[in-house]
Design an enzyme around this catalytic site. Structure first.
Site, PDB file in Angstrom:
ATOM      1  N   TRP A   1       2.698   5.253 -16.645  1.00  0.00           N
ATOM      2  CA  TRP A   1       2.961   6.334 -15.826  1.00  0.00           C
ATOM      3  C   TRP A   1       2.641   7.759 -16.405  1.00  0.00           C
ATOM      4  O   TRP A   1       2.027   8.379 -15.656  1.00  0.00           O
ATOM      5  CB  TRP A   1       4.421   6.277 -15.033  1.00  0.00           C
ATOM      6  CG  TRP A   1       4.657   5.049 -14.404  1.00  0.00           C
ATOM      7  CD1 TRP A   1       5.461   4.094 -14.612  1.00  0.00           C
ATOM      8  CD2 TRP A   1       3.742   4.505 -13.199  1.00  0.00           C
ATOM      9  NE1 TRP A   1       5.352   3.003 -13.687  1.00  0.00           N
ATOM     10  CE2 TRP A   1       4.219   3.394 -12.779  1.00  0.00           C
ATOM     11  CE3 TRP A   1       2.732   5.076 -12.629  1.00  0.00           C
ATOM     12  CZ2 TRP A   1       3.753   2.527 -11.742  1.00  0.00           C
ATOM     13  CZ3 TRP A   1       2.327   4.213 -11.400  1.00  0.00           C
ATOM     14  CH2 TRP A   1       3.000   3.083 -10.958  1.00  0.00           C
TER      15      TRP A   1
ATOM     16  N   ASP B   1       9.053  13.500 -14.862  1.00  0.00           N
ATOM     17  CA  ASP B   1       9.071  12.352 -13.838  1.00  0.00           C
ATOM     18  C   ASP B   1      10.617  11.640 -13.920  1.00  0.00           C
ATOM     19  O   ASP B   1      10.374  10.912 -15.090  1.00  0.00           O
ATOM     20  CB  ASP B   1       7.907  11.607 -14.032  1.00  0.00           C
ATOM     21  CG  ASP B   1       7.757  10.345 -13.100  1.00  0.00           C
ATOM     22  OD1 ASP B   1       8.705  10.097 -12.273  1.00  0.00           O
ATOM     23  OD2 ASP B   1       6.844   9.627 -13.349  1.00  0.00           O
TER      24      ASP B   1
ATOM     25  N   LYS C   1      13.790   3.751  -6.261  1.00  0.00           N
ATOM     26  CA  LYS C   1      14.221   2.890  -7.289  1.00  0.00           C
ATOM     27  C   LYS C   1      15.822   3.159  -7.249  1.00  0.00           C
ATOM     28  O   LYS C   1      16.624   2.192  -7.133  1.00  0.00           O
ATOM     29  CB  LYS C   1      13.975   3.364  -8.817  1.00  0.00           C
ATOM     30  CG  LYS C   1      12.673   3.237  -9.016  1.00  0.00           C
ATOM     31  CD  LYS C   1      12.156   1.843  -9.363  1.00  0.00           C
ATOM     32  CE  LYS C   1      10.574   1.831  -9.873  1.00  0.00           C
ATOM     33  NZ  LYS C   1       9.402   2.352  -8.967  1.00  0.00           N
TER      34      LYS C   1
HETATM   35  N1  PMP Z   1       6.634   7.216 -12.267  1.00  0.00           N
HETATM   36  C1  PMP Z   1       7.466   6.434 -12.748  1.00  0.00           C
HETATM   37  C2  PMP Z   1       8.251   6.408 -13.695  1.00  0.00           C
HETATM   38  C3  PMP Z   1       7.448   5.240 -11.935  1.00  0.00           C
HETATM   39  O1  PMP Z   1       8.182   4.047 -12.132  1.00  0.00           O
HETATM   40  C4  PMP Z   1       6.400   4.951 -10.665  1.00  0.00           C
HETATM   41  C5  PMP Z   1       6.523   3.993  -9.882  1.00  0.00           C
HETATM   42  N2  PMP Z   1       7.307   2.714 -10.321  1.00  0.00           N
HETATM   43  C6  PMP Z   1       5.590   6.079 -10.441  1.00  0.00           C
HETATM   44  C7  PMP Z   1       5.825   7.279 -11.275  1.00  0.00           C
HETATM   45  C8  PMP Z   1       4.608   5.931  -9.416  1.00  0.00           C
HETATM   46  O2  PMP Z   1       5.273   5.858  -8.178  1.00  0.00           O
HETATM   47  P1  PMP Z   1       4.817   6.142  -6.767  1.00  0.00           P
HETATM   48  O3  PMP Z   1       4.516   4.612  -6.645  1.00  0.00           O
HETATM   49  O4  PMP Z   1       5.874   6.493  -5.807  1.00  0.00           O
HETATM   50  O5  PMP Z   1       3.725   6.798  -6.554  1.00  0.00           O
END
Ligand code: PMP
Length: 345
Positions: free
Chosen positions: A90, A157, A181
């Site tokens: 991520w 994030d 989450k």
């Molecule tokens: N950052 C983290 C730490 C994540 O765990 C996730 C999704 N699991 C995301 C970003 C992406 O999130 P989204 O699918 O809501 O765009």
């Protein structure tokens, strides 16, 4: 995973929201009913984070993925440089997006060891516009247990460990987290931003992507995800009722201790993360004999345990233990692992 009572209350609100005779799916987002929902949710976020004056709480759309671009779009000028930590899939995606808007300096990376640890000693140049990192690496199973020391504005994030533990949230200038989450259902992203951080980039920004426009509109610039925000409010209320972030952390530690102790005691399984950097939310591991992986997953499924397969990008196995996960579920998985190891070890 959501608390059972949040699911029940959400289901009730779909039929009749607060006894107003309409569904939560039907009420107008500019009604006082919904404004009350958003205001209470904002207050709970401020209370959990113990935020000082100067912060705004927003409920936006587009997931954390949109934040990967919205952060640099709003904060990073073409000629400026932002520092980023590259500690997982991520964070890497956030870096890729930031490069579209300015310069990126990767100040800490764990790529050399498949992101199985959190880098400890690194320097952030003081002229960096901000430092961005992912507090919990959902896919790799690592978590920062301390906040990086830096004098530049911190951007985090927190999608996969938001509200799982108390933190000094005032050390951050911008925090974002997809709700799905630990704080609700998919469809809404929490953004907490220090107002003084905004307005420093001479770039035209469409209002839908401009934090300032959302602040002025109190997250009602366009039709917000009403239902997802309501589920977030119910989840925040549940966290408060259960004892707040202190209690969430206590439960997370008990769950994670039990799981990792079991994992470490069974030679059939191999943990993927350095002990001191293990996530309290996502535990990653493999089975020594890879051919047993499918049999293990089958056994889990037969016992009502699903979602244990590792993320498609890294493979292996991953156990997620978010706020609403009861200890009894972790106990059940641990005893299944012990029995599986006895049979195949
Ligand atoms: N950052 C983290 C730490 C994540 O765990 C996730 C999704 N699991 C995301 C970003 C992406 O999130 P989204 O699918 O809501 O765009």
């Amino acid at each position: 995973m959501l608390p059972q009572e949040v699911l029940t209350q959400s289901a009730e609100a779909i039929i009749n929201f607060n006894n107003v005779g309409l569904s939560i799916l039907e009420i107008g987002h500019r009604t006082s009913w919904f404004v009350d929902v958003i205001e209470e949710a904002k207050l709970l976020v401020k209370e959990f984070m113990q935020l000082q004056d100067g912060y705004e709480v927003l409920f936006l759309q587009g997931g954390a993925t949109t934040q990967f671009m919205q952060v640099p779009l709003n904060l990073l000028g073409d000629a400026e440089t932002a520092a980023y930590c590259d500690n997982g899939i991520w964070g890497s995606k956030a870096i890729k997006e930031a490069k579209l808007y300015g310069h990126v300096n990767v100040v800490a990376s764990s790529k050399d060891k498949n992101h199985s640890y959190i880098p400890k000693a690194f320097t952030v140049p003081t002229e960096s516009k901000y430092l961005h990192y992912t507090t919990n690496n959902t896919v790799e199973g690592t978590e920062w247990h301390t906040i990086p020391e830096t004098t530049v504005p911190l951007v985090a994030d927190m999608s996969s460990d938001i509200f799982s533990r108390p933190m000094d949230f005032n050390r951050f200038s911008l925090i974002y987290a997809g709700a799905q989450k630990n704080m609700g259902a998919a469809g809404v992203t929490l953004v907490v931003v220090k107002k003084s951080l905004l307005g420093t980039v001479p770039r035209k920004i469409s209002s839908i992507l401009d934090y300032q426009s959302h602040i002025e509109a109190n997250s009602l610039l366009n039709t917000p995800p009403v239902f997802a925000i309501y589920v977030a409010l119910l989840t925040l209320r549940w966290i408060k009722k259960e004892g707040g972030l202190v209690e969430m952390e206590k439960r997370a530690k008990i769950r994670a201790d039990l799981f990792y102790n079991t994992l470490d005691a069974l030679p059939l399984f191999t943990p993927l993360v350095a002990k001191e950097d293990r996530s309290l939310m996502n535990a990653t591991f493999t089975i020594k004999d890879e051919t047993l992986e499918a049999a293990f997953l089958e056994e889990c499924k037969a016992n009502g345990m699903v979602g244990i397969k590792g993320h498609r990008s890294v493979g292996g196995l991953r156990v997620s233990m978010y706020n609403a996960m009861p200890l009894s579920s972790v106990e059940a998985l641990c005893s299944l692992m012990e029995q599986f190891a006895k049979k195949h070890g």
